[in-house]
Design a protein around this motif. Structure first.
Motif, PDB file in Angstrom:
ATOM      1  N   UNK A 200       0.684  -1.232  -0.091  1.00  0.00           N
ATOM      2  CA  UNK A 200       0.176   0.209   0.189  1.00  0.00           C
ATOM      3  C   UNK A 200       0.677   1.121   0.187  1.00  0.00           C
ATOM      4  N   UNK A 201       2.078   0.947   0.578  1.00  0.00           N
ATOM      5  CA  UNK A 201       2.697   2.192   0.904  1.00  0.00           C
ATOM      6  C   UNK A 201       3.769   2.383  -0.803  1.00  0.00           C
ATOM      7  N   UNK A 202       3.681   1.648  -1.399  1.00  0.00           N
ATOM      8  CA  UNK A 202       4.628   1.892  -2.367  1.00  0.00           C
ATOM      9  C   UNK A 202       3.384   2.451  -3.439  1.00  0.00           C
ATOM     10  N   UNK A 203       1.735   1.894  -3.339  1.00  0.00           N
ATOM     11  CA  UNK A 203       1.349   2.169  -4.405  1.00  0.00           C
ATOM     12  C   UNK A 203       1.212   3.836  -4.207  1.00  0.00           C
ATOM     13  N   UNK A 204       0.839   4.037  -2.838  1.00  0.00           N
ATOM     14  CA  UNK A 204       0.573   5.361  -2.845  1.00  0.00           C
ATOM     15  C   UNK A 204       1.584   6.069  -3.210  1.00  0.00           C
ATOM     16  N   UNK A 205       3.042   6.225  -2.936  1.00  0.00           N
ATOM     17  CA  UNK A 205       4.078   6.937  -3.736  1.00  0.00           C
ATOM     18  C   UNK A 205       3.983   6.691  -5.596  1.00  0.00           C
ATOM     19  N   UNK A 206       3.917   5.875  -5.648  1.00  0.00           N
ATOM     20  CA  UNK A 206       3.207   5.822  -7.074  1.00  0.00           C
ATOM     21  C   UNK A 206       1.988   7.047  -7.383  1.00  0.00           C
ATOM     22  N   UNK A 207       0.880   6.683  -7.156  1.00  0.00           N
ATOM     23  CA  UNK A 207       0.057   7.970  -7.440  1.00  0.00           C
ATOM     24  C   UNK A 207       0.372   8.875  -7.048  1.00  0.00           C
ATOM     25  N   UNK A 208       1.034   9.198  -5.398  1.00  0.00           N
ATOM     26  CA  UNK A 208       1.141  10.690  -4.580  1.00  0.00           C
ATOM     27  C   UNK A 208       2.292  11.028  -6.368  1.00  0.00           C
ATOM     28  N   UNK A 209       2.821  10.318  -7.150  1.00  0.00           N
ATOM     29  CA  UNK A 209       3.902  10.895  -7.894  1.00  0.00           C
ATOM     30  C   UNK A 209       3.646  10.886  -9.398  1.00  0.00           C
ATOM     31  N   UNK A 210       2.033   9.766  -9.538  1.00  0.00           N
ATOM     32  CA  UNK A 210       2.100  10.466 -10.940  1.00  0.00           C
ATOM     33  C   UNK A 210       0.798  11.627 -11.199  1.00  0.00           C
ATOM     34  N   UNK A 211       0.039  11.468  -9.641  1.00  0.00           N
ATOM     35  CA  UNK A 211      -0.733  12.350  -9.324  1.00  0.00           C
ATOM     36  C   UNK A 211      -0.333  14.195  -9.660  1.00  0.00           C
ATOM     37  N   UNK A 212       1.354  14.240  -8.402  1.00  0.00           N
ATOM     38  CA  UNK A 212       1.957  15.618  -8.895  1.00  0.00           C
ATOM     39  C   UNK A 212       2.356  16.282 -10.234  1.00  0.00           C
ATOM     40  N   UNK A 213       2.824  14.982 -10.726  1.00  0.00           N
ATOM     41  CA  UNK A 213       3.108  15.261 -12.355  1.00  0.00           C
ATOM     42  C   UNK A 213       1.758  15.814 -13.163  1.00  0.00           C
ATOM     43  N   UNK A 214       0.351  14.838 -12.921  1.00  0.00           N
ATOM     44  CA  UNK A 214      -0.430  15.402 -13.280  1.00  0.00           C
ATOM     45  C   UNK A 214      -0.926  17.169 -12.823  1.00  0.00           C
ATOM     46  N   UNK A 215      -1.173  17.453 -11.972  1.00  0.00           N
ATOM     47  CA  UNK A 215      -1.225  18.388 -11.628  1.00  0.00           C
ATOM     48  C   UNK A 215      -0.430  19.957 -11.576  1.00  0.00           C
ATOM     49  N   UNK A 216       0.701  19.174 -12.089  1.00  0.00           N
ATOM     50  CA  UNK A 216       2.020  20.019 -12.994  1.00  0.00           C
ATOM     51  C   UNK A 216       1.749  20.500 -14.573  1.00  0.00           C
ATOM     52  N   UNK A 217       1.453  19.379 -14.750  1.00  0.00           N
ATOM     53  CA  UNK A 217       1.565  19.345 -16.748  1.00  0.00           C
ATOM     54  C   UNK A 217      -0.365  19.847 -16.442  1.00  0.00           C
ATOM     55  N   UNK A 218      -0.934  20.074 -16.073  1.00  0.00           N
ATOM     56  CA  UNK A 218      -2.924  20.289 -16.349  1.00  0.00           C
ATOM     57  C   UNK A 218      -2.615  21.730 -15.680  1.00  0.00           C
ATOM     58  N   UNK A 219      -1.999  22.477 -14.581  1.00  0.00           N
ATOM     59  CA  UNK A 219      -1.709  23.519 -14.213  1.00  0.00           C
ATOM     60  C   UNK A 219      -0.708  24.054 -15.458  1.00  0.00           C
ATOM     61  N   UNK A 220       0.508  23.836 -15.992  1.00  0.00           N
ATOM     62  CA  UNK A 220       0.643  24.638 -17.038  1.00  0.00           C
ATOM     63  C   UNK A 220      -0.268  24.800 -18.073  1.00  0.00           C
ATOM     64  N   UNK A 221      -1.075  24.004 -18.536  1.00  0.00           N
ATOM     65  CA  UNK A 221      -1.459  23.655 -19.610  1.00  0.00           C
ATOM     66  C   UNK A 221      -2.544  24.570 -19.916  1.00  0.00           C
ATOM     67  N   UNK A 222      -3.281  24.358 -18.365  1.00  0.00           N
ATOM     68  CA  UNK A 222      -4.720  26.234 -17.959  1.00  0.00           C
ATOM     69  C   UNK A 222      -3.808  27.711 -18.305  1.00  0.00           C
ATOM     70  N   UNK A 223      -2.416  27.445 -17.598  1.00  0.00           N
ATOM     71  CA  UNK A 223      -1.434  28.163 -18.008  1.00  0.00           C
ATOM     72  C   UNK A 223      -1.186  29.288 -19.485  1.00  0.00           C
ATOM     73  N   UNK A 224      -1.321  28.588 -20.606  1.00  0.00           N
ATOM     74  CA  UNK A 224      -1.245  28.144 -21.620  1.00  0.00           C
ATOM     75  C   UNK A 224       0.748  28.405 -22.017  1.00  0.00           C
ATOM     76  N   UNK A 225       1.027  26.984 -21.760  1.00  0.00           N
ATOM     77  CA  UNK A 225       2.071  27.281 -21.237  1.00  0.00           C
ATOM     78  C   UNK A 225       2.748  26.563 -22.604  1.00  0.00           C
ATOM     79  N   UNK A 226       3.791  26.496 -23.044  1.00  0.00           N
ATOM     80  CA  UNK A 226       3.816  25.351 -24.747  1.00  0.00           C
ATOM     81  C   UNK A 226       3.745  24.408 -24.283  1.00  0.00           C
TER      82      UNK A 226
END
Length: 319
Positions: A200-226
Motif C-alpha cells: 500500500x505504501x509503494x502504491x501510494x508513492x506511485x499515485x502521489x508521484x503520478x498525481x503531482x506530475x498530472x497537477x504540474x502538467x494540467x496547471x501548465x496547460x491551464x496557464x497556456x504554457x508551451x
C-alpha cells in the motif's frame, strides 16, 4: 502593418497527423467509454473487497484505479467534445474544459494517497491478519481488466497522444496489480502480513508521484504554457528560415485541449505577392513538422510593433 488585401491574419487550420490517422472519432469515443466503464466497475469491486478484508493493498490499488478512471473519463470526454462544433461564443468549442478537470483530480489523489500512506506506516508495526487468497484473486482480476483495457485503446496510439497516454497508464496499472498479487502470495505462503501495508505504501508513492506530475502538467496547460514536446525556439527558427521572412515575433504556442495545439506569430516579410500560398503551405508544414494544427500567422511589411505592443523576443531570419 498587414499585407495587401489583408492576408496578414491567416488561420492555418491544417491539423496534425493525429487528425488524419488512426481510428475514427466515433470509434475512439466508444473505446474510451468501454474502458472507462469496465475500470469503474472493477474499482468498485476492488474497493469493496478492500473494506471487507481490511486490506490496504487492495484499497490503495483501488485508489490508483479510481485515478485512472477519472483520467480515462477525461480522455473519453475529450474524444467526445472534440466532435462538438464551435459556436459564436465558444469559438474553439469545449476542448479546453479538459485542461481544468485534471487540476481537481490531481489534488484529490494527492490528498487520498497521503492518507493511505499514513495508515500504511501505522500498520507496519502491527499488521493485521488478512485473507491472502482473496487479495490474490481480486488483484488477478485487476491484471486481466487492465491488460484487456490496454488492448482496446492500443489502436492508433502511434498517432494519438490521448490513446498513447491511456495505453501506457493501463500497462503500469497491470504491473501494480501484479505487485499486489505477489504480496498476497507472500501472505499465503509465509504469513508475511507486513507485505500488505508495504505494498500500500509503494502504491501510494506511485499515485502521489503520478498525481503531482498530472497537477504540474494540467496547471501548465491551464496557464497556456508551451505544450510538452514542442520546442518553441525550434518553431521560431523554422519560421525565420522561410523564404522572404526577415524576422519573427509575437510567437505564442498553447494547448487547446483534446490533443490540439494552437499558435500565433507575426512574420516580417517586406515583399511578396504570394502571401496566400505562402501562409497556406507554412500552416501545413507547421502541422506536419510540429503538430501545430491551428496556426494563425500575420504578415507584416515592416518590423513595426503591432497595436503598441513590444516585440517579444523576435528572431531575425538567416542571411
Amino acid at each position: 502593418m498587414h499585407a495587401p488585401h489583408d492576408p496578414g491574419h491567416h488561420h492555418g487550420h491544417a491539423h496534425g497527423s493525429s487528425d488524419h490517422h488512426g481510428p475514427a472519432p466515433g470509434s475512439s469515443t466508444r473505446a474510451f467509454a468501454t474502458v472507462t466503464l469496465v475500470n469503474l466497475a472493477y474499482t468498485v469491486l476492488e474497493a469493496g473487497y478492500g473494506f471487507l478484508t481490511n486490506s490496504l493493498a487492495l484499497l490503495s490499488d483501488a485508489l490508483h484505479n479510481l485515478g485512472d478512471v477519472l483520467g480515462l473519463a477525461l480522455a473519453w470526454g475529450a474524444a467526445a467534445m472534440a466532435q462538438w462544433p464551435a459556436t459564436e461564443r465558444h469559438t474553439y468549442g469545449w476542448r479546453r474544459a479538459t485542461l481544468l478537470s485534471p487540476l481537481a483530480n490531481a489534488t484529490l489523489l494527492v490528498g487520498l494517497s497521503g492518507a493511505l500512506a499514513w495508515e500504511a506506516l501505522r500498520r507496519l508495526s502491527a499488521p493485521p491478519e488478512l485473507p491472502g487468497m482473496t487479495i490474490v484473486v481480486v488483484a488477478t482480476i485487476g491484471i486481466a481488466v487492465n491488460l484487456g483495457s490496454a488492448l482496446l485503446v492500443q489502436g492508433g496510439r502511434g498517432h494519438d497522444l490521448n490513446r498513447r497516454g491511456a495505453y501506457l497508464h493501463l500497462l503500469a496499472d497491470a504491473a501494480i496489480s501484479l505487485a499486489t498479487v505477489v504480496a498476497g502470495i507472500g501472505m499465503l505462503a509465509w504469513g508475511w502480513t507486513w507485505l500488505d501495508p508495504a505494498t500500500a505504501l509503494l502504491v501510494g508513492v506511485v499515485v502521489a508521484v503520478g498525481a503531482a506530475r498530472l497537477l504540474r502538467d494540467s496547471f501548465d496547460a491551464a496557464m497556456d504554457a508551451v505544450p510538452t514536446g514542442i520546442d518553441q525556439a525550434a518553431v521560431r527558427t523554422f519560421l525565420a528560415a522561410q523564404a522572404g521572412v526577415d524576422s519573427v515575433h509575437h510567437v505564442h504556442i498553447w494547448s487547446l485541449g483534446a490533443g490540439e495545439v494552437a499558435m500565433t506569430a507575426h512574420l516580417v516579410r517586406p515583399s511578396g505577392d504570394d502571401d496566400d500560398r505562402f501562409l497556406h503551405d507554412l500552416g501545413a508544414s507547421l502541422a506536419a513538422r510540429f503538430g501545430i494544427g491551428h496556426a494563425t500567422l500575420q504578415v507584416e511589411r515592416s518590423g513595426a510593433a503591432c497595436g503598441g505592443h513590444e516585440h517579444d523576443g523576435g528572431v531575425p531570419a538567416r542571411e
